[in-house]
Scaffold this motif. Structure first.
Motif, PDB file in Angstrom:
ATOM      1  N   TRP A 123      -3.392 -11.108  -1.147  1.00 61.10           N
ATOM      2  CA  TRP A 123      -3.032 -10.120  -0.303  1.00 61.10           C
ATOM      3  C   TRP A 123      -4.024  -9.547   0.446  1.00 61.10           C
ATOM      4  CZ3 TRP A 123       2.105 -10.494   0.057  1.00 61.10           C
ATOM      5  CH2 TRP A 123       2.493 -10.782  -0.860  1.00 61.10           C
ATOM      6  N   ASN A 124      -4.657  -8.285   0.175  1.00 59.66           N
ATOM      7  CA  ASN A 124      -5.750  -7.876   1.102  1.00 59.66           C
ATOM      8  C   ASN A 124      -7.095  -7.921   0.270  1.00 59.66           C
ATOM      9  OD1 ASN A 124      -4.743  -5.825  -0.496  1.00 59.66           O
ATOM     10  ND2 ASN A 124      -5.321  -4.279   1.001  1.00 59.66           N
ATOM     11  N   HIS A 125      -6.951  -8.406  -1.069  1.00 53.55           N
ATOM     12  CA  HIS A 125      -8.151  -8.177  -2.024  1.00 53.55           C
ATOM     13  C   HIS A 125      -8.975  -9.706  -1.937  1.00 53.55           C
ATOM     14  CE1 HIS A 125      -6.109  -5.009  -4.068  1.00 53.55           C
ATOM     15  NE2 HIS A 125      -5.046  -5.600  -4.064  1.00 53.55           N
ATOM     16  N   VAL A 185      -8.573 -15.101  -1.234  1.00 52.46           N
ATOM     17  CA  VAL A 185      -8.016 -13.728  -0.709  1.00 52.46           C
ATOM     18  C   VAL A 185      -6.651 -13.833  -1.681  1.00 52.46           C
ATOM     19  CG1 VAL A 185      -6.956 -12.522   1.064  1.00 52.46           C
ATOM     20  CG2 VAL A 185      -9.179 -13.771   1.590  1.00 52.46           C
ATOM     21  N   ILE A 244     -11.995  -6.378   2.417  1.00 54.99           N
ATOM     22  CA  ILE A 244     -10.622  -6.332   2.736  1.00 54.99           C
ATOM     23  C   ILE A 244     -10.161  -7.423   3.761  1.00 54.99           C
ATOM     24  CG2 ILE A 244     -10.753  -4.551   4.336  1.00 54.99           C
ATOM     25  CD1 ILE A 244      -8.015  -3.346   3.312  1.00 54.99           C
ATOM     26  N   PHE A 245      -8.858  -7.942   3.446  1.00 54.45           N
ATOM     27  CA  PHE A 245      -8.665  -8.973   4.538  1.00 54.45           C
ATOM     28  C   PHE A 245      -7.317  -8.362   5.247  1.00 54.45           C
ATOM     29  CE2 PHE A 245      -5.648 -12.164   5.489  1.00 54.45           C
ATOM     30  CZ  PHE A 245      -6.502 -13.221   6.052  1.00 54.45           C
ATOM     31  N   PHE A 246      -7.818  -8.132   6.499  1.00 48.46           N
ATOM     32  CA  PHE A 246      -6.489  -7.336   7.476  1.00 48.46           C
ATOM     33  C   PHE A 246      -6.554  -8.058   8.731  1.00 48.46           C
ATOM     34  CE2 PHE A 246      -5.610  -4.143  10.481  1.00 48.46           C
ATOM     35  CZ  PHE A 246      -4.238  -3.887   9.956  1.00 48.46           C
ATOM     36  N   ASP A 247      -5.522  -8.499   9.412  1.00 48.35           N
ATOM     37  CA  ASP A 247      -5.381  -9.188  10.597  1.00 48.35           C
ATOM     38  C   ASP A 247      -6.208 -10.160  10.872  1.00 48.35           C
ATOM     39  OD1 ASP A 247      -4.205  -9.153  13.167  1.00 48.35           O
ATOM     40  OD2 ASP A 247      -5.985  -7.990  14.178  1.00 48.35           O
ATOM     41  N   ASN A 298     -13.959  -2.636   3.221  1.00 49.34           N
ATOM     42  CA  ASN A 298     -13.179  -1.459   3.156  1.00 49.34           C
ATOM     43  C   ASN A 298     -13.483  -0.146   3.520  1.00 49.34           C
ATOM     44  OD1 ASN A 298     -10.790  -0.001   2.603  1.00 49.34           O
ATOM     45  ND2 ASN A 298     -10.696  -0.910   0.487  1.00 49.34           N
ATOM     46  N   LYS A 346       0.923  -1.086  -0.027  1.00 50.66           N
ATOM     47  CA  LYS A 346       0.014   0.122   0.127  1.00 50.66           C
ATOM     48  C   LYS A 346       0.793   1.142   0.051  1.00 50.66           C
ATOM     49  CE  LYS A 346      -3.906   1.897   2.257  1.00 50.66           C
ATOM     50  NZ  LYS A 346      -5.082   1.963   3.585  1.00 50.66           N
TER      51      LYS A 346
END
Length: 856
Positions: free
Chosen positions: A155-157, A153, A177-180, A186, A2
């Protein structure tokens, strides 16, 4: 990612690379951390910085241009930055003649391909295609629907599946979004204008607008957003008017006589023609059809005669044209150069659509059937023959050309005998349309050609077909799928050319007799050959309707869109999963389609075409084929019963002949039913085998009896021989030493060729995939031309002179060795040898390859 503003295409390529080589993570982290922060990097720039350029060392410039997606992805990013909603749908004044969505992501980053509605709207990166290996796809109870209901998934997509066709699943990049280790919406204020899966489906095919449809029918309609297409002109709302269909009985779908087919103006067709005339090479204004004369292909005898006529006026230009026509070389070449438009233009290709279950590695860089950029040697035999003819070689003076031509002819004969594609000159296929004026009577058609290409019984060409004809569609499963009708002339239809105009009178849609056809792009084959038409009698209409009780063999999903919508509010977070159960339904038990096709073939062979068993299986096959949109699911007990009755390990004799049967098999082919006449396919197969054997022997005789100069070609020998003679007469040892360096290198390269081609560890060279063979050949060619250089020589400093001498000696060395070595000089120095041959004649013209191919 990012912080460095890495665009999605590069993210995708990084993910693919790391999946196969996880040890390279630190290497890529270092490369990315060293990227400058004061600029927004493009795909093209980042690919050159992050990935080894050596991966494309074996690719020609045109080969790279036809397949590399980076410039196209950069253009999409630039366009969508200016207009996120409509920049990519076409008709954009800032980007004339361009539209988005031509890059295909398939678990690996593929070459440019056909565009579709969804990718033009959201960009190429919005769709991920996952191809399921055939073995896994056809496994009983494969649980694929359950698997693909899970998010994918990268990355974060986050991608979610929304459709499946054959063994390919299509996934949409959502606004999640994929996070943590969690998936959430998003919420970034700078996030792209994305949609959830449900919002995307609502945009593509709103549920509320299709409340009366079956839910399974609604789900199948999502395929329209993925069909290969190009954007047409933008139309204003006031330029569109609506006309009602002609429906005789609302309860009977077959009585819809026009079936949604509309009428367009000549002005619109002219706009389309002017817009795409050059890109799609349109010769004249289209009448909204694709048109192919059945007689456009040649008979086998005509092909063989054309490829073995080597003497007489203009013999070589005629042979060149015969090779091109027989193998469709120009069409295949254009399909390679422009894969985006190849399907729309109707170009063919050599390349088989094989499963690539291991993915593409960077080391495998060549594209199928492209010429070797180092030696200049074409990949296909037909193109090799044509370029040899271009340069002045003939089958009378070149054993190498003659051998290639013989392979070409024999391959054509074997292919023609195996494929059962028989040419009927008094026939033609075209799109079917309803009579817009209602002037045709029941069982009448109007069929006029824009040119005089129809051949009548006297062999004279005409532009209109009159009298009794047969119409049909592929496949023909029941006796009524072929129908005798009357072709007539009418002044009101005079401007409707290159389409089959069908009557809208009678008690049902005329094309419905032909396998339940309609007017949404179905083609009709029209036959006016009297030997077929006169003895033909229309079958009893009962065969055109499904037998009573056929529905009892199926479990039927009758849920309507309205019913699903009613319960949507109760589904909560399960809404998208509930939709996916229907959208991915084609993944369930796909083996049924192939099995019922074989069951039907076996029943026709054993019991007859009109036997009740064959008719029953024909309609079961049709319902199984359309099960995704009709909701008909064959009952397990029905399938097991049918498999017991109609399955056979080998099938009919004509099928058995085509298969690679196991040597240990004690099974016999399926036997024809007692009292039935000889099956037509057995007769055709037997005759095809006789013709194949006859023409293979005939070709051997023609090639053996034709004169051939077996002496070394003086034109190819001259450069080396002349240089050696001059050096010897002058007594210049330094030049002789340089010539020895060249000859030693050529002989060493021949040994490497033998080691590469005859390597027990890798099996037969010709049995390896085309790209593997090409990579090995190109590697040898590059080594061949890269030595000796100026630093390795004392007197010969001009690269063109060294290349000419190297090619000439390679030819001399091959002649000296004889046998299989004859191919060696052309494999390594094809371009140079062709140049030597053309220059020796003196009547040659220097031309860039790109210009030469454009003219063809």
């Amino acid at each position: 990612m990012k912080q460095k503003c890495i665009p999605y295409g590069i993210q995708f390529e990084l993910a693919r690379t790391l999946a196969s080589n996880p040890d390279s993570v630190s290497e890529f982290q270092n490369l990315i951390s060293n990227l400058p922060q004061d600029q927004t990097p493009t795909h093209s720039y980042l690919f050159s910085q992050l990935f080894s350029v050596s991966s494309s060392r074996n690719l020609s410039t045109h080969e790279v241009a036809s397949t590399a997606p980076w410039k196209e992805l950069d253009k999409e990013e630039e366009a969508f930055a200016k207009d996120p909603l409509y920049a990519g749908i076409g008709n954009n004044e800032e980007y004339p003649g361009w539209w988005a969505g031509t890059i295909i992501f398939v678990g690996k980053l593929e070459e440019t391909g056909p565009s579709n509605k969804i990718q033009r709207r959201f960009g190429s990166a919005c769709i991920l295609r996952v191809k399921i290996p055939s073995k896994r796809f056809f496994t009983k109870q494969n649980d694929l629907v359950l698997f693909f209901k899970r998010p994918v998934v990268i990355w974060n997509h986050v991608f979610r599946a929304f459709f499946a066709k054959d063994n390919t699943v299509f996934l949409f990049k959502t606004n999640e979004i994929f996070f943590d280790k969690q998936i959430s919406l998003n919420s970034s204020p700078n996030a792209d204008d994305g949609l959830s899966l449900y919002e995307f489906i609502k945009w593509l095919n709103p549920l509320e607008h299709n409340s009366r449809q079956k839910l399974c029918k609604w789900a199948s309609r999502l395929a329209l957003g993925l069909s290969s297409s190009i954007p047409g002109p933008r139309l204003k709302q006031e330029e569109i008017s609506y006309e009602s269909d002609i429906i005789l009985d609302p309860s009977d779908p077959s009585s819809n006589m026009t079936d949604g087919c509309g009428i367009s103006s000549l002005a619109l067709h002219k706009v389309i023609h002017e817009t795409y005339r050059e890109r799609l090479q349109l010769s004249e204004v289209s009448t909204a059809i694709q048109f192919r004369l059945a007689g456009a292909k040649q008979r086998l005898q005509e092909v063989v005669d054309g490829l073995t006529a080597w003497e007489g006026p203009d013999a070589m230009p005629k042979l060149w044209k015969a090779v091109e026509t027989a193998e469709g070389v120009i069409g295949a070449r254009k399909a390679r150069v422009s894969p985006t438009d190849s399907r729309i233009r109707g170009y063919g290709s050599h390349e088989d659509d094989e499963d690539d279950e291991e993915g593409i590695k960077h080391e495998t860089s060549s594209q199928p059937w492209w010429a070797d950029p180092f030696s200049g040697c074409p990949s296909s035999i037909a193109e090799t023959v044509m370029e040899l003819l271009d340069s002045g070689f003939t089958p009378l003076n070149s054993p190498y050309l003659r051998d290639k031509l013989k392979q070409c002819v024999k391959t054509k004969i074997k292919t023609a005998a195996a494929k059962f594609n028989y040419i009927l000159t008094q026939s033609c296929s075209a799109f079917a349309v309803p009579d817009p004026f209602g002037v045709l009577g029941p069982d009448q058609i109007y069929f006029k050609n824009s040119q005089r290409q129809f051949v009548n019984k006297d062999g004279i060409k005409t532009d209109i077909i009159l009298g009794e004809v047969l119409i049909t569609r592929n496949p023909c499963k029941v006796p009524t799928d072929v129908r005798k009708v009357t072709a007539v002339q009418h002044p009101a239809l005079a401007e409707m050319v290159d389409v089959v105009v069908c009557s809208v009178q009678g008690h049902r849609r005329l094309i419905d007799y032909c396998g339940g056809g309609d007017f949404d792009g179905d083609r009709l084959l029209v036959i006016w050959d009297e030997s077929f038409v006169k003895p033909f009698t229309n079958a009893d209409e009962k065969y055109s309707k499904a037998p009573p009780g056929i529905e009892s063999c199926f479990a039927i999903d009758k849920e309507l869109v309205a019913q699903f919508c009613t319960g949507m509010h109760k589904m909560g977070d399960q809404l998208e999963g509930g939709l996916q159960d229907h959208l991915l339904s084609s993944l369930r038990d796909p083996r049924y389609v192939g099995d019922y096709s074989r069951f039907h073939e076996n029943a026709v062979y054993e019991y007859g075409y009109a036997h009740w068993r064959s008719i029953n299986l024909a309609y079961k096959f049709c319902l199984v084929l359309d099960s995704a949109k009709t909701g008909y699911r064959i009952k397990p007990e029905t399938y097991l019963s049918d498999r017991k009755l109609y399955s056979h390990p080998l099938g009919p004799l004509y099928k058995f002949k085509e298969k690679k049967a196991s040597n240990s098999s004690n099974d016999f082919p399926l036997q024809r039913g007692e009292g039935l006449p000889k099956f037509i396919m057995d007769s055709l197969h037997s005759e095809a085998a006789k013709q194949r054997d006859y023409w293979l022997i005939e070709v051997d005789n023609r090639f053996s009896n034709a004169t051939l100069n077996l002496h070394p070609d003086p034109d190819l020998v001259f450069p080396w021989q002349n240089f050696c003679n001059e050096a010897g007469e002058r007594g210049e040892k330094a030049i002789v030493n340089d010539l020895n360096v060249i000859s030693d290198h050529v002989e060493a390269m021949y040994k490497q060729r033998v080691e590469t081609y005859v390597n027990p560890a890798s099996g037969s060279f010709t049995s390896q995939p085309i790209t593997v063979r090409q990579d090995k050949i190109r590697d040898l060619s590059q080594r061949f031309i890269s030595f000796p250089g100026p630093r390795n020589l004392k007197t010969l400093m001009e690269p063109t002179t060294v290349a000419r001498l190297r090619a000439s000696y390679a030819y001399i060395y091959a002649v000296r060795r004889g046998g299989p070595a004859a191919q060696f000089p052309f494999d390594r120095a094809f371009r140079e040898l062709c140049a030597i041959k053309a220059q020796a004649d003196g009547r040659y013209k220097v031309c860039l390859q790109s210009m030469n191919e454009y003219r063809k």
